[in-house]
Structures are given as C-alpha cells and as structure tokens.
Design a protein around this motif. Structure first.
Motif, PDB file in Angstrom:
ATOM      1  N   GLY A 190       0.991  -1.143   0.060  1.00 47.61           N
ATOM      2  CA  GLY A 190      -0.140   0.131   0.061  1.00 47.61           C
ATOM      3  C   GLY A 190       0.928   1.153  -0.005  1.00 47.61           C
ATOM      4  O   GLY A 190       0.566   2.429  -0.602  1.00 47.61           O
ATOM      5  N   ASP A 191       1.977   1.173   0.820  1.00 48.70           N
ATOM      6  CA  ASP A 191       2.969   2.447   0.549  1.00 48.70           C
ATOM      7  C   ASP A 191       3.433   2.677  -0.573  1.00 48.70           C
ATOM      8  O   ASP A 191       3.713   3.941  -1.110  1.00 48.70           O
ATOM      9  CB  ASP A 191       3.767   2.376   1.736  1.00 48.70           C
ATOM     10  CG  ASP A 191       4.748   3.520   1.839  1.00 48.70           C
ATOM     11  OD1 ASP A 191       4.342   4.224   2.543  1.00 48.70           O
ATOM     12  OD2 ASP A 191       5.905   3.560   1.411  1.00 48.70           O
ATOM     13  N   ILE A 192       3.945   1.622  -1.355  1.00 51.31           N
ATOM     14  CA  ILE A 192       4.371   1.708  -2.701  1.00 51.31           C
ATOM     15  C   ILE A 192       3.451   2.323  -3.414  1.00 51.31           C
ATOM     16  O   ILE A 192       3.551   3.323  -4.399  1.00 51.31           O
ATOM     17  CB  ILE A 192       5.027   0.376  -3.207  1.00 51.31           C
ATOM     18  CG1 ILE A 192       5.971  -0.459  -2.600  1.00 51.31           C
ATOM     19  CG2 ILE A 192       5.167   0.551  -4.723  1.00 51.31           C
ATOM     20  CD1 ILE A 192       6.343  -1.608  -3.088  1.00 51.31           C
ATOM     21  N   ALA A 193       2.049   2.093  -3.366  1.00 54.83           N
ATOM     22  CA  ALA A 193       1.143   2.556  -4.096  1.00 54.83           C
ATOM     23  C   ALA A 193       0.853   3.991  -4.130  1.00 54.83           C
ATOM     24  O   ALA A 193       0.616   4.688  -5.110  1.00 54.83           O
ATOM     25  CB  ALA A 193      -0.174   1.820  -3.932  1.00 54.83           C
ATOM     26  N   ALA A 194       0.818   4.282  -2.724  1.00 54.98           N
ATOM     27  CA  ALA A 194       1.030   5.619  -2.062  1.00 54.98           C
ATOM     28  C   ALA A 194       1.939   6.470  -2.791  1.00 54.98           C
ATOM     29  O   ALA A 194       1.878   7.900  -3.210  1.00 54.98           O
ATOM     30  CB  ALA A 194       1.012   5.809  -0.555  1.00 54.98           C
ATOM     31  N   GLN A 195       3.346   6.028  -2.651  1.00 55.39           N
ATOM     32  CA  GLN A 195       4.295   6.599  -3.265  1.00 55.39           C
ATOM     33  C   GLN A 195       4.163   7.081  -4.844  1.00 55.39           C
ATOM     34  O   GLN A 195       4.600   8.076  -5.227  1.00 55.39           O
ATOM     35  CB  GLN A 195       5.581   5.959  -3.038  1.00 55.39           C
ATOM     36  CG  GLN A 195       6.086   5.849  -1.648  1.00 55.39           C
ATOM     37  CD  GLN A 195       7.407   5.163  -1.333  1.00 55.39           C
ATOM     38  OE1 GLN A 195       8.240   5.403  -2.378  1.00 55.39           O
ATOM     39  NE2 GLN A 195       7.621   4.396  -0.433  1.00 55.39           N
TER      40      GLN A 195
ATOM     41  N   ARG B 229      11.100   3.998   3.546  1.00 57.83           N
ATOM     42  CA  ARG B 229       9.590   4.166   3.841  1.00 57.83           C
ATOM     43  C   ARG B 229       8.731   3.075   3.509  1.00 57.83           C
ATOM     44  O   ARG B 229       7.803   2.740   4.514  1.00 57.83           O
ATOM     45  CB  ARG B 229       9.068   5.521   2.976  1.00 57.83           C
ATOM     46  CG  ARG B 229       7.539   5.752   3.445  1.00 57.83           C
ATOM     47  CD  ARG B 229       7.002   6.960   2.429  1.00 57.83           C
ATOM     48  NE  ARG B 229       5.683   7.107   2.765  1.00 57.83           N
ATOM     49  CZ  ARG B 229       5.229   7.832   3.772  1.00 57.83           C
ATOM     50  NH1 ARG B 229       6.230   8.520   4.545  1.00 57.83           N
ATOM     51  NH2 ARG B 229       4.068   7.844   4.080  1.00 57.83           N
ATOM     52  N   VAL B 230       8.907   2.218   2.653  1.00 55.24           N
ATOM     53  CA  VAL B 230       8.061   0.880   2.745  1.00 55.24           C
ATOM     54  C   VAL B 230       8.464   0.056   3.619  1.00 55.24           C
ATOM     55  O   VAL B 230       7.593  -0.370   4.328  1.00 55.24           O
ATOM     56  CB  VAL B 230       8.641   0.289   1.305  1.00 55.24           C
ATOM     57  CG1 VAL B 230       7.829  -1.100   1.268  1.00 55.24           C
ATOM     58  CG2 VAL B 230       7.960   0.964  -0.010  1.00 55.24           C
ATOM     59  N   GLY B 231       9.549   0.195   4.294  1.00 54.57           N
ATOM     60  CA  GLY B 231      10.082  -0.903   5.465  1.00 54.57           C
ATOM     61  C   GLY B 231       9.333  -0.386   6.630  1.00 54.57           C
ATOM     62  O   GLY B 231       9.046  -1.174   7.389  1.00 54.57           O
TER      63      GLY B 231
ATOM     64  N   LEU C 194      -7.014  -6.831   3.437  1.00 55.99           N
ATOM     65  CA  LEU C 194      -7.294  -6.648   1.755  1.00 55.99           C
ATOM     66  C   LEU C 194      -7.596  -5.300   1.542  1.00 55.99           C
ATOM     67  O   LEU C 194      -7.264  -4.507   0.472  1.00 55.99           O
ATOM     68  CB  LEU C 194      -8.293  -7.742   1.112  1.00 55.99           C
ATOM     69  CG  LEU C 194      -7.879  -8.930   1.262  1.00 55.99           C
ATOM     70  CD1 LEU C 194      -9.025 -10.193   0.661  1.00 55.99           C
ATOM     71  CD2 LEU C 194      -6.700  -9.167   0.310  1.00 55.99           C
ATOM     72  N   PHE C 195      -8.626  -4.803   2.359  1.00 56.17           N
ATOM     73  CA  PHE C 195      -8.946  -3.345   2.123  1.00 56.17           C
ATOM     74  C   PHE C 195      -7.965  -2.379   2.686  1.00 56.17           C
ATOM     75  O   PHE C 195      -7.735  -1.151   2.020  1.00 56.17           O
ATOM     76  CB  PHE C 195     -10.460  -3.041   2.624  1.00 56.17           C
ATOM     77  CG  PHE C 195     -11.634  -3.679   2.067  1.00 56.17           C
ATOM     78  CD1 PHE C 195     -12.001  -2.843   0.949  1.00 56.17           C
ATOM     79  CD2 PHE C 195     -12.048  -4.729   2.281  1.00 56.17           C
ATOM     80  CE1 PHE C 195     -13.043  -3.264   0.067  1.00 56.17           C
ATOM     81  CE2 PHE C 195     -13.226  -5.447   1.660  1.00 56.17           C
ATOM     82  CZ  PHE C 195     -13.675  -4.547   0.738  1.00 56.17           C
ATOM     83  N   CYS C 196      -7.353  -2.919   3.639  1.00 52.78           N
ATOM     84  CA  CYS C 196      -6.049  -2.189   4.106  1.00 52.78           C
ATOM     85  C   CYS C 196      -4.960  -1.839   2.955  1.00 52.78           C
ATOM     86  O   CYS C 196      -4.346  -0.979   3.051  1.00 52.78           O
ATOM     87  CB  CYS C 196      -5.236  -2.702   5.409  1.00 52.78           C
ATOM     88  SG  CYS C 196      -6.275  -2.363   7.170  1.00 52.78           S
TER      89      CYS C 196
ATOM     90  N   SER D 125      -3.851   1.580   3.396  1.00 52.96           N
ATOM     91  CA  SER D 125      -2.406   1.776   3.892  1.00 52.96           C
ATOM     92  C   SER D 125      -2.007   2.778   2.717  1.00 52.96           C
ATOM     93  O   SER D 125      -1.238   3.833   3.102  1.00 52.96           O
ATOM     94  CB  SER D 125      -1.710   0.453   3.950  1.00 52.96           C
ATOM     95  OG  SER D 125      -1.710   0.062   2.622  1.00 52.96           O
ATOM     96  N   ALA D 126      -2.476   2.885   1.589  1.00 49.09           N
ATOM     97  CA  ALA D 126      -2.000   3.497   0.352  1.00 49.09           C
ATOM     98  C   ALA D 126      -2.642   5.030   0.583  1.00 49.09           C
ATOM     99  O   ALA D 126      -1.827   5.940   0.561  1.00 49.09           O
ATOM    100  CB  ALA D 126      -2.659   3.133  -0.872  1.00 49.09           C
ATOM    101  N   PHE D 127      -3.851   5.172   1.241  1.00 47.27           N
ATOM    102  CA  PHE D 127      -4.433   6.142   1.570  1.00 47.27           C
ATOM    103  C   PHE D 127      -3.788   6.934   2.800  1.00 47.27           C
ATOM    104  O   PHE D 127      -3.486   8.238   2.518  1.00 47.27           O
ATOM    105  CB  PHE D 127      -5.892   6.083   1.888  1.00 47.27           C
ATOM    106  CG  PHE D 127      -6.558   7.337   2.426  1.00 47.27           C
ATOM    107  CD1 PHE D 127      -6.917   8.529   1.687  1.00 47.27           C
ATOM    108  CD2 PHE D 127      -6.992   7.348   4.039  1.00 47.27           C
ATOM    109  CE1 PHE D 127      -7.579   9.290   2.211  1.00 47.27           C
ATOM    110  CE2 PHE D 127      -7.441   8.481   4.256  1.00 47.27           C
ATOM    111  CZ  PHE D 127      -7.542   9.530   3.967  1.00 47.27           C
ATOM    112  N   LEU D 128      -3.580   6.244   3.706  1.00 42.88           N
ATOM    113  CA  LEU D 128      -2.901   7.116   4.941  1.00 42.88           C
ATOM    114  C   LEU D 128      -1.571   7.144   4.764  1.00 42.88           C
ATOM    115  O   LEU D 128      -1.005   8.305   5.096  1.00 42.88           O
ATOM    116  CB  LEU D 128      -2.990   5.848   6.149  1.00 42.88           C
ATOM    117  CG  LEU D 128      -4.283   5.760   6.712  1.00 42.88           C
ATOM    118  CD1 LEU D 128      -4.194   4.587   7.802  1.00 42.88           C
ATOM    119  CD2 LEU D 128      -4.839   6.842   7.167  1.00 42.88           C
TER     120      LEU D 128
END
Length: 212
Positions: free
Chosen positions: A31-36, A63-65, A179-181, A185-188
């Motif tokens: 999710g963080d990769i998607a956010a980036q 950041r992903v870590g 799964l929704f996280c 997680s991308a959103f947050l």
C-alpha cells in the motif's frame, strides 16, 4: 489460486498470529508503494520544468520498510487479538445473537469508536517518530492529521465492516480487513505525505479538540 487459499487456511490454522502478522506487513508495504506512486504522479502534473517532469519514479524502500513494520508490529498482532476478542465480548458478555442487526451494530460501533481512532493515532505517531521527529512535532502531526483522517475513513470503513461482521467468519475477518487495508494503507501513507495541505486545514477547522 485454490491451492494458495488452502495453503493460507493451513497457515492460519496452525500459526494464526504469525500468518496475520506477515500478511499485514506485506499488504501495508504494498500500500505504501502505491501511495508513493500516486504522490509522484500527482506531483508531476504540477511541476514547472520539463527536467523535473521527466524524473523517474523511484521507490523509497526505507519508507516501505517503516510502513511494513507498522503492519507487522501493530495491525497484525493487535488486529488479530481485537477481532477475536471483540467477537467473544459481544457474544458472551453482551449475549447478542451472532449475525443479528444488534450484533453487527455493536461490533460496528466499538470498532469505529475504539479501534479506528487508536489505529490512526498509533499510525501517525509511529510514522512521525520513525522519520526522526521529536515528541512536539509528532503532537502537531496528530492535531493536524488524526481528525481529518478519521472523518474521511469514517465514510468508508463502516460500509466495509458491515459486510465483514455480517458475513465473514471471525478467523478471516482480519484478512478481509487487510485486503481493504491495501487501499487504506495507500490512503494513509499518501495522507501522511500531504503535510499541511489546504484541504487538511479545512477539515482541522472543524476539529472540536483543537485548542482555541
């Protein structure tokens, strides 16, 4: 896919906490990769010089870590205990019939009013400290971010959780949430990267906990 699902079920049966922890870490990191990527793509549309606009997207693995460790250290173990404990509490202490409207409503209320805010506070605190901020800076981040994030996620998660508490067996509820996280997680992560965006300040102006 069926074999993968059977393998997951087997892991969940024999190693429930470990399975939840690892799957949470993977999904939050993804999710963080998607956010980036979303942040990078949005920034490109506002860049003035062609040189900046042509910059390639590079993943910030640090950041992903950091974000993965939030899934690993908090969402996985705490989420596992929360959903198991919440189900037992409502069935045994409140003695509500499983799958009934009152049962789902009680779960929804407790999840939204207890675990939801806790999750946001821990996330923004952890991300602040993990990125080298001191306590006063983290406090300001919490004042700026928690209320807007709570209001925005509060429009989506209740709908997701109604289906979760009504139809999904307890042992799979954290997987369903995770799964929704992937989106959450991308959103947050994206939300946390927005710093003092004007739309955040608009939300914050309605925060009843702000100091006058």
């Amino acid at each position: 896919m069926f074999r993968l699902w059977k393998w997951y079920q087997n892991c969940l049966t024999f190693h429930p906490v470990k399975t939840q922890v690892i799957s949470s870490a993977i999904l939050w990191g993804t999710g963080d990769i998607a956010a980036q990527y979303v942040t990078h793509s949005a920034a490109k549309t506002h860049l003035q010089t062609s040189q900046d606009a042509e910059k390639e997207f590079k993943i910030n693995w640090k950041r992903v870590g950091i974000t993965s460790m939030f899934g690993f250290g908090f969402v996985g173990p705490v989420g596992h205990m929360w959903y198991e404990g919440l189900d037992r509490f409502i069935r045994l202490r409140l003695q509500l019939r499983p799958k009934s409207a009152k049962f789902v409503g009680a779960k929804l209320a407790m999840d939204g009013l207890i675990f939801g805010p806790l999750d946001l506070i821990v996330f923004f605190s952890y991300m602040g400290f993990a990125n080298g901020k001191d306590a006063s800076e983290v406090k300001e981040d919490l004042k700026r971010d928690v209320f807007p994030a709570f209001m925005l996620t509060g429009t989506v998660w209740p709908i997701i959780q109604v289906a979760n508490f009504r139809y999904v067996p307890v042992r799979y509820q954290l997987l369903y949430v995770n799964l929704f996280c992937l989106l959450d997680s991308a959103f947050l992560s994206w939300f946390e990267q927005q710093n003092d965006a004007p739309w955040k300040q608009w939300f914050t102006s309605f925060n009843p906990f702000n100091e006058k």
